[in-house]
Design an enzyme around this catalytic site. Structure first.
Site, PDB file in Angstrom:
ATOM      1  N   ASN A  91       0.726  -1.359  -0.011  1.00  5.97           N
ATOM      2  CA  ASN A  91      -0.138  -0.041  -0.025  1.00  5.97           C
ATOM      3  C   ASN A  91       0.984   1.234  -0.008  1.00  5.97           C
ATOM      4  OD1 ASN A  91      -2.138   1.748   0.300  1.00  5.97           O
ATOM      5  ND2 ASN A  91      -2.706   1.222   2.448  1.00  5.97           N
ATOM      6  N   PHE A  92       0.893   1.985  -1.031  1.00  7.44           N
ATOM      7  CA  PHE A  92       1.645   3.048  -1.159  1.00  7.44           C
ATOM      8  C   PHE A  92       1.128   4.234  -0.496  1.00  7.44           C
ATOM      9  CE2 PHE A  92       3.981   2.393  -5.786  1.00  7.44           C
ATOM     10  CZ  PHE A  92       4.102   1.051  -5.545  1.00  7.44           C
ATOM     11  N   LYS A  93       0.004   4.148  -0.112  1.00  8.74           N
ATOM     12  CA  LYS A  93      -0.545   5.372   0.970  1.00  8.74           C
ATOM     13  C   LYS A  93      -0.342   6.850   0.085  1.00  8.74           C
ATOM     14  CE  LYS A  93      -0.741   2.595   4.979  1.00  8.74           C
ATOM     15  NZ  LYS A  93      -0.824   2.701   6.307  1.00  8.74           N
ATOM     16  N   ALA A 106       2.974  -1.616   4.230  1.00 12.28           N
ATOM     17  CA  ALA A 106       3.131  -0.170   3.787  1.00 12.28           C
ATOM     18  C   ALA A 106       4.559   0.412   4.121  1.00 12.28           C
ATOM     19  CB  ALA A 106       2.001   0.818   4.117  1.00 12.28           C
ATOM     20  N   SER A 107       4.681   0.817   5.248  1.00  7.64           N
ATOM     21  CA  SER A 107       5.940   1.580   5.735  1.00  7.64           C
ATOM     22  C   SER A 107       7.247   0.706   5.522  1.00  7.64           C
ATOM     23  CB  SER A 107       5.761   2.336   6.917  1.00  7.64           C
ATOM     24  OG  SER A 107       5.397   1.198   8.234  1.00  7.64           O
ATOM     25  N   GLY A 143       2.175  -3.351  10.719  1.00  9.56           N
ATOM     26  CA  GLY A 143       3.554  -3.572  11.208  1.00  9.56           C
ATOM     27  C   GLY A 143       4.292  -4.440  10.649  1.00  9.56           C
ATOM     28  N   GLU A 179      -6.452  -5.753  10.010  1.00 11.64           N
ATOM     29  CA  GLU A 179      -5.242  -4.708  10.494  1.00 11.64           C
ATOM     30  C   GLU A 179      -5.890  -4.134  11.825  1.00 11.64           C
ATOM     31  OE1 GLU A 179      -2.934  -3.168   6.748  1.00 11.64           O
ATOM     32  OE2 GLU A 179      -4.527  -1.835   7.272  1.00 11.64           O
ATOM     33  N   HIS A 218     -10.115   1.023   4.393  1.00 17.89           N
ATOM     34  CA  HIS A 218      -9.006   1.074   4.972  1.00 17.89           C
ATOM     35  C   HIS A 218      -9.098   1.639   6.383  1.00 17.89           C
ATOM     36  CE1 HIS A 218      -4.700   1.843   6.138  1.00 17.89           C
ATOM     37  NE2 HIS A 218      -4.356   0.675   5.526  1.00 17.89           N
ATOM     38  N   ILE A 270      -0.906  -0.113  13.146  1.00 12.20           N
ATOM     39  CA  ILE A 270      -0.232   0.384  11.698  1.00 12.20           C
ATOM     40  C   ILE A 270       0.967   1.451  11.935  1.00 12.20           C
ATOM     41  CG2 ILE A 270      -0.961   1.807   9.670  1.00 12.20           C
ATOM     42  CD1 ILE A 270      -3.722   0.460  10.022  1.00 12.20           C
TER      43      ILE A 270
HETATM   44  O1  G3P Z   1      -2.436  -0.726   4.146  1.00 11.41           O
HETATM   45  C1  G3P Z   1      -1.321  -1.385   5.145  1.00 11.41           C
HETATM   46  C2  G3P Z   1      -1.098  -0.552   6.319  1.00 11.41           C
HETATM   47  O2  G3P Z   1      -2.126  -0.168   6.906  1.00 11.41           O
HETATM   48  C3  G3P Z   1      -0.013  -1.220   7.033  1.00 11.41           C
HETATM   49  O3  G3P Z   1       0.783  -0.182   7.307  1.00 11.41           O
HETATM   50  O4  G3P Z   1       3.024   0.627   7.781  1.00 11.41           O
HETATM   51  O5  G3P Z   1       2.156  -0.823   9.293  1.00 11.41           O
HETATM   52  O6  G3P Z   1       2.753  -1.494   6.995  1.00 11.41           O
HETATM   53  P1  G3P Z   1       2.342  -0.520   7.896  1.00 11.41           P
END
Ligand code: G3P
Length: 217
Positions: free
Chosen positions: A8-10, A198-199, A177, A139, A91, A144
Site C-alpha cells: 500500500n503506497f498510501k 506499507a511503511s 506493522g 489490520e 482501510h 499500523i
Molecule cells: O495498508 C497497510 C497498512 O495499513 C499497514 O501499514 O505501515 O504498518 O505496514 P504499515
C-alpha cells in the site's frame, strides 16, 4: 506457496507521482524474478501512469460507487477504466459505513473491479465475509506504521480471523506493522494467505531488498 503481498503506497512521499512509478517498477521486478503475487495500491491519480508500464495488479486505495454530483469522489468505473484491477475498501485511514461498504462491494463486482476489504476486528471480518469480496485484510489500527507486527502482537486473533475463511472463496490477509520475511511467514503459519504492508517498503532505503526478503524467506 508464495504469499500474496499487497504493497500500500498510501501517500508516502517516496510513493506518489513519479516516485510511485519507480517503486511500482521495483515491485514489478521482484514479482517477475520470484513469481510472487505482488500487488500495489496507489493513489488514484497515479493509476493510469502506473498501469500502463507495470504488469502487476494495480489497486485504488478507495473508491466510491455513486454517480452524479459528487465532486472529489473517486468513481469505481473511472479507476477501472484507467487500469485498476481492484481497490482497497474501508482501510483504517479511509473508513466507510458498513452499509456503504456492502453496496460498494456489490457495485464493484458488477463492473469487474476486485475488492480488498479491510477490517479492524473479528466482528467486522464476519460482516465483511458476507459481502463476498475477493480479499479481507485484518489490520489492527493501533499497530499500523509502528513496525510492531500484528502477527507478533495478536497471533491468536490473526489465527481466529484466518479460520473464518477456511472454506471460503474470500482470501484472508493480515497487515499492520509487517516488517520482514519472518512476519510474512508467521502470517502464513497462522492461516493467512498473505499480507498488506506499507511503511516497511515505502520508507525503506532499499525497498527491493525488503520485498525480496518478504517473498523469498
Ligand atoms: O495498508 C497497510 C497498512 O495499513 C499497514 O501499514 O505501515 O504498518 O505496514 P504499515
Amino acid at each position: 506457496m508464495k504469499p500474496v503481498i499487497i504493497v500500500n503506497f498510501k501517500a508516502y512521499e517516496r510513493a506518489v507521482g513519479k516516485e510511485a512509478l519507480k517503486l511500482a517498477n521495483v515491485c514489478y521486478g521482484v514479482a517477475g524474478q520470484t513469481k510472487a503475487k505482488i500487488m500495489i495500491s496507489v493513489q488514484s491519480s497515479d493509476i493510469y501512469m502506473i498501469s500502463r508500464y507495470v504488469g502487476i495488479p494495480v489497486l485504488a486505495q478507495h473508491v466510491d460507487c455513486l454517480y452524479g454530483s459528487y465532486t472529489g469522489s473517486i468513481n469505481m468505473k473511472s479507476v477501472k477504466d484507467n487500469g485498476a484491477w481492484g481497490t482497497l475498501l474501508n482501510h483504517a485511514e479511509k473508513r466507510i459505513d458498513f452499509n456503504i461498504l456492502e453496496k460498494t462491494v456489490k457495485e464493484c463486482k458488477k463492473i469487474g473491479l476486485k475488492t480488498v476489504v479491510c477490517v479492524a476486528d473479528i466482528n467486522e471480518a464476519k460482516k465483511a465475509k458476507k459481502f463476498g469480496p475477493e480479499f479481507v485484510a485484518y489490520e489492527v489500527p493501533e499497530l499500523i506504521g509502528t513496525g510492531r507486527s500484528i502477527t507478533e502482537a495478536k497471533p491468536d486473533s490473526v489465527k481466529e480471523f484466518a479460520g473464518l475463511f477456511k472454506n471460503a472463496k474470500t482470501i484472508p490477509l493480515c497487515g499492520a506493522g509487517i516488517s520482514n520475511g519472518k512476519d510474512v511467514r508467521t502470517a502464513l503459519n497462522l492461516g493467512c494467505k498473505g499480507v498488506l504492508v506499507a511503511s516497511a517498503i515505502t520508507k525503506a532505503k532499499d525497498p527491493r531488498k525488503v520485498l525480496e526478503e518478504m517473498v523469498c524467506r
